[in-house]
Design a protein around this motif. Structure first.
Motif, PDB file in Angstrom:
ATOM      1  N   ARG A  46       0.843  -1.183   0.000  1.00 46.03           N
ATOM      2  CA  ARG A  46       0.000   0.000   0.000  1.00 46.03           C
ATOM      3  C   ARG A  46       0.880   1.236   0.000  1.00 46.03           C
ATOM      4  NH1 ARG A  46      -2.843  -3.307  -1.133  1.00 46.03           N
ATOM      5  NH2 ARG A  46      -4.949  -3.890  -0.430  1.00 46.03           N
ATOM      6  N   SER A  47       0.404   2.328  -0.615  1.00 49.49           N
ATOM      7  CA  SER A  47       1.140   3.595  -0.571  1.00 49.49           C
ATOM      8  C   SER A  47       0.755   4.319   0.714  1.00 49.49           C
ATOM      9  CB  SER A  47       0.812   4.445  -1.799  1.00 49.49           C
ATOM     10  OG  SER A  47       1.236   3.796  -2.971  1.00 49.49           O
ATOM     11  N   VAL A  48       1.405   3.960   1.805  1.00 48.80           N
ATOM     12  CA  VAL A  48       1.055   4.540   3.105  1.00 48.80           C
ATOM     13  C   VAL A  48       1.780   5.866   3.336  1.00 48.80           C
ATOM     14  CG1 VAL A  48       0.541   2.329   4.184  1.00 48.80           C
ATOM     15  CG2 VAL A  48       2.877   3.221   4.264  1.00 48.80           C
ATOM     16  N   SER A 163      11.454   5.025 -14.276  1.00 48.18           N
ATOM     17  CA  SER A 163      10.195   4.582 -13.673  1.00 48.18           C
ATOM     18  C   SER A 163      10.118   3.056 -13.631  1.00 48.18           C
ATOM     19  CB  SER A 163       9.006   5.159 -14.443  1.00 48.18           C
ATOM     20  OG  SER A 163       9.079   6.573 -14.467  1.00 48.18           O
ATOM     21  N   CYS A 166      12.038   2.033 -10.754  1.00 45.60           N
ATOM     22  CA  CYS A 166      11.252   2.278  -9.534  1.00 45.60           C
ATOM     23  C   CYS A 166      10.279   1.135  -9.280  1.00 45.60           C
ATOM     24  CB  CYS A 166      10.451   3.578  -9.642  1.00 45.60           C
ATOM     25  SG  CYS A 166      11.476   5.036  -9.549  1.00 45.60           S
ATOM     26  N   GLY A 167       9.669   0.610 -10.342  1.00 45.06           N
ATOM     27  CA  GLY A 167       8.751  -0.521 -10.188  1.00 45.06           C
ATOM     28  C   GLY A 167       9.476  -1.725  -9.614  1.00 45.06           C
ATOM     29  N   LEU A 170      10.223  -1.112  -5.897  1.00 46.49           N
ATOM     30  CA  LEU A 170       9.042  -1.368  -5.056  1.00 46.49           C
ATOM     31  C   LEU A 170       8.828  -2.867  -4.866  1.00 46.49           C
ATOM     32  CD1 LEU A 170       6.446   1.236  -6.421  1.00 46.49           C
ATOM     33  CD2 LEU A 170       7.605   1.275  -4.214  1.00 46.49           C
ATOM     34  N   LEU A 183       6.692   7.301  -3.376  1.00 44.26           N
ATOM     35  CA  LEU A 183       7.704   7.751  -4.330  1.00 44.26           C
ATOM     36  C   LEU A 183       7.652   9.274  -4.395  1.00 44.26           C
ATOM     37  CD1 LEU A 183       7.215   5.180  -7.179  1.00 44.26           C
ATOM     38  CD2 LEU A 183       9.314   5.536  -5.892  1.00 44.26           C
ATOM     39  N   ILE A 186       9.443  12.402  -7.651  1.00 40.74           N
ATOM     40  CA  ILE A 186       8.929  13.164  -8.786  1.00 40.74           C
ATOM     41  C   ILE A 186       8.850  14.664  -8.509  1.00 40.74           C
ATOM     42  CG2 ILE A 186       7.671  11.335  -9.967  1.00 40.74           C
ATOM     43  CD1 ILE A 186       5.204  12.106  -8.381  1.00 40.74           C
ATOM     44  N   TYR A 187       8.914  15.037  -7.232  1.00 48.62           N
ATOM     45  CA  TYR A 187       8.875  16.467  -6.919  1.00 48.62           C
ATOM     46  C   TYR A 187      10.261  17.089  -6.887  1.00 48.62           C
ATOM     47  CZ  TYR A 187       4.486  14.648  -5.243  1.00 48.62           C
ATOM     48  OH  TYR A 187       3.306  13.988  -5.149  1.00 48.62           O
TER      49      TYR A 187
ATOM     50  N   PHE B  21      -3.786  -0.360   8.004  1.00 50.36           N
ATOM     51  CA  PHE B  21      -2.803  -1.160   7.285  1.00 50.36           C
ATOM     52  C   PHE B  21      -1.960  -1.937   8.287  1.00 50.36           C
ATOM     53  CE2 PHE B  21       1.566  -1.501   5.519  1.00 50.36           C
ATOM     54  CZ  PHE B  21       1.275  -2.255   4.404  1.00 50.36           C
ATOM     55  N   PRO B  72       1.635   1.462  -7.819  1.00 52.26           N
ATOM     56  CA  PRO B  72       1.027   2.744  -7.433  1.00 52.26           C
ATOM     57  C   PRO B  72       0.822   3.587  -8.689  1.00 52.26           C
ATOM     58  CG  PRO B  72       3.391   2.800  -7.040  1.00 52.26           C
ATOM     59  CD  PRO B  72       3.065   1.393  -7.479  1.00 52.26           C
ATOM     60  N   ILE B 160       4.668   7.789 -16.153  1.00 48.60           N
ATOM     61  CA  ILE B 160       5.459   7.293 -15.010  1.00 48.60           C
ATOM     62  C   ILE B 160       4.753   6.097 -14.376  1.00 48.60           C
ATOM     63  CG2 ILE B 160       6.201   7.864 -12.652  1.00 48.60           C
ATOM     64  CD1 ILE B 160       6.760  10.723 -13.615  1.00 48.60           C
ATOM     65  N   SER B 163       4.955   2.970 -16.494  1.00 45.57           N
ATOM     66  CA  SER B 163       6.319   2.441 -16.523  1.00 45.57           C
ATOM     67  C   SER B 163       6.651   1.717 -15.217  1.00 45.57           C
ATOM     68  CB  SER B 163       7.324   3.565 -16.774  1.00 45.57           C
ATOM     69  OG  SER B 163       7.017   4.216 -17.996  1.00 45.57           O
ATOM     70  N   ILE B 164       6.164   2.227 -14.099  1.00 44.53           N
ATOM     71  CA  ILE B 164       6.352   1.536 -12.812  1.00 44.53           C
ATOM     72  C   ILE B 164       5.682   0.161 -12.872  1.00 44.53           C
ATOM     73  CG2 ILE B 164       5.736   1.574 -10.350  1.00 44.53           C
ATOM     74  CD1 ILE B 164       6.124   4.639 -10.433  1.00 44.53           C
ATOM     75  N   ALA B 165       4.464   0.119 -13.436  1.00 44.50           N
ATOM     76  CA  ALA B 165       3.755  -1.163 -13.595  1.00 44.50           C
ATOM     77  C   ALA B 165       4.563  -2.123 -14.477  1.00 44.50           C
ATOM     78  CB  ALA B 165       2.355  -0.932 -14.165  1.00 44.50           C
ATOM     79  N   GLY B 167       7.815  -2.223 -14.703  1.00 44.62           N
ATOM     80  CA  GLY B 167       8.911  -2.718 -13.871  1.00 44.62           C
ATOM     81  C   GLY B 167       8.460  -3.896 -13.029  1.00 44.62           C
ATOM     82  N   ILE B 168       7.262  -3.778 -12.466  1.00 44.57           N
ATOM     83  CA  ILE B 168       6.731  -4.872 -11.642  1.00 44.57           C
ATOM     84  C   ILE B 168       6.407  -6.082 -12.530  1.00 44.57           C
ATOM     85  CG2 ILE B 168       4.842  -5.553 -10.096  1.00 44.57           C
ATOM     86  CD1 ILE B 168       4.839  -2.676  -9.024  1.00 44.57           C
TER      87      ILE B 168
END
Lengths: 191, 191
Positions: A46-48, A163, A166-167, A170, A183, A186-187, B21, B72, B160, B163-165, B167-168
């Protein structure tokens, strides 16, 4: 000397040896089991926004970053830099930069629809967890690199490549059962 | 009615329940072992251009796509569509589209530096493996979606997120020891 070289860009090395690729393949039943287990584990991520302050061994952080670095990239340019931050003061300075950019996102950059779409996720531009987390992994995309002789090297599809990495990062964190943080890269400005 | 709604864009649902969570965490020694093993397995992946024609169970393909779908995404918009193709005629038509676009890449779109940088990888715009592979997974980024009422929904950071998806997806294929094919989706038009 070709056109690109004349512009000060690095010309690719010519010949590299061909290395045969071999792999093992599981029996169908095992493939099925492994794919099922991987999905079930990943599906627990989960993106907590509440992060534990428990320490994580640096060797684990090294391994997940090394896993991310196995990602494919445009023309194999590997256009990423991972920076690991543990120092509380540096973490806090990063939090300030991220919050400053994020506040602009909420107040004007992204627009009212974005703010409305995020409402149900109850996020805000305050990110305490950047102080709480024992380790931050900053991910930078490099829009170009340098060859050994100092000439510039183009990084193709750099955002897509980073990216994808990054996948994999994760997935590695989830495999290791280290809770991945949001993540936030990106900022941040690119290297 | 807010500004965005007036423009015909979907307004986000208001309240969703908060679900606590929980997660388990391995002892440090186990985390280290798991992160090491994951890195070593992922490090065996290669972007090969010679693909086996051996069949893969569809349930495995479903599982790796489901794993990719746990990625995510900006404001949780999940801006991806995965299309699985097994039909030889459709695969061949896809090969034709990809080769046509790739030929443009080599002959004019990407420029002489790109062609030179790819030389050592010995790639070309002919992609026999798109016929050979028993299954193609096409990955589309969706630059916007639709709510149940037909209004448009913005997909933030869609490239982005997709692309993360990816990677997974690559990690899932490697975990399953199914040989991943080159990510050819970048040459295809978006949905």
């Amino acid at each position: 000397m070709n056109e690109a070289d004349a512009d000060g860009w690095q010309v690719s090395e010519e010949e590299v040896d061909h290395i045969p690729f071999s792999h093992t393949r599981y029996p169908e039943k095992e493939m099925l089991k492994r794919s099922q287990e991987f999905y079930e584990l990943l599906n627990k991520r989960r993106s907590v926004r509440f992060i534990s302050n428990e320490q994580v061994p640096m060797e684990v952080i090294d391994n997940v970053i090394k896993a991310a670095g196995t990602a494919p990239s445009g023309a194999h340019t590997e256009p990423w830099t991972f920076v690991v931050v543990k120092d509380p003061d540096v973490k806090h300075k990063i939090r300030e930069i991220v919050e400053e950019e994020e506040e602009i996102n909420y107040l004007k950059r992204m627009g009212p629809q974005w703010v409305s779409d995020l409402k149900k996720l109850r996020t805000k531009w305050i990110k305490e967890y950047l102080d709480t987390a024992p380790v931050l992994i900053l991910i930078f995309k490099r829009v170009h690199g340098f060859a050994a002789n100092g000439k510039k090297k183009i990084h193709y599809y750099n955002e897509i490549s980073v990216s994808i990495a990054c996948g994999i990062l994760l997935a590695a964190l989830q495999m290791t059962k280290t809770v991945p943080k949001e993540l936030a890269s990106i900022y941040l400005p690119t290297l």
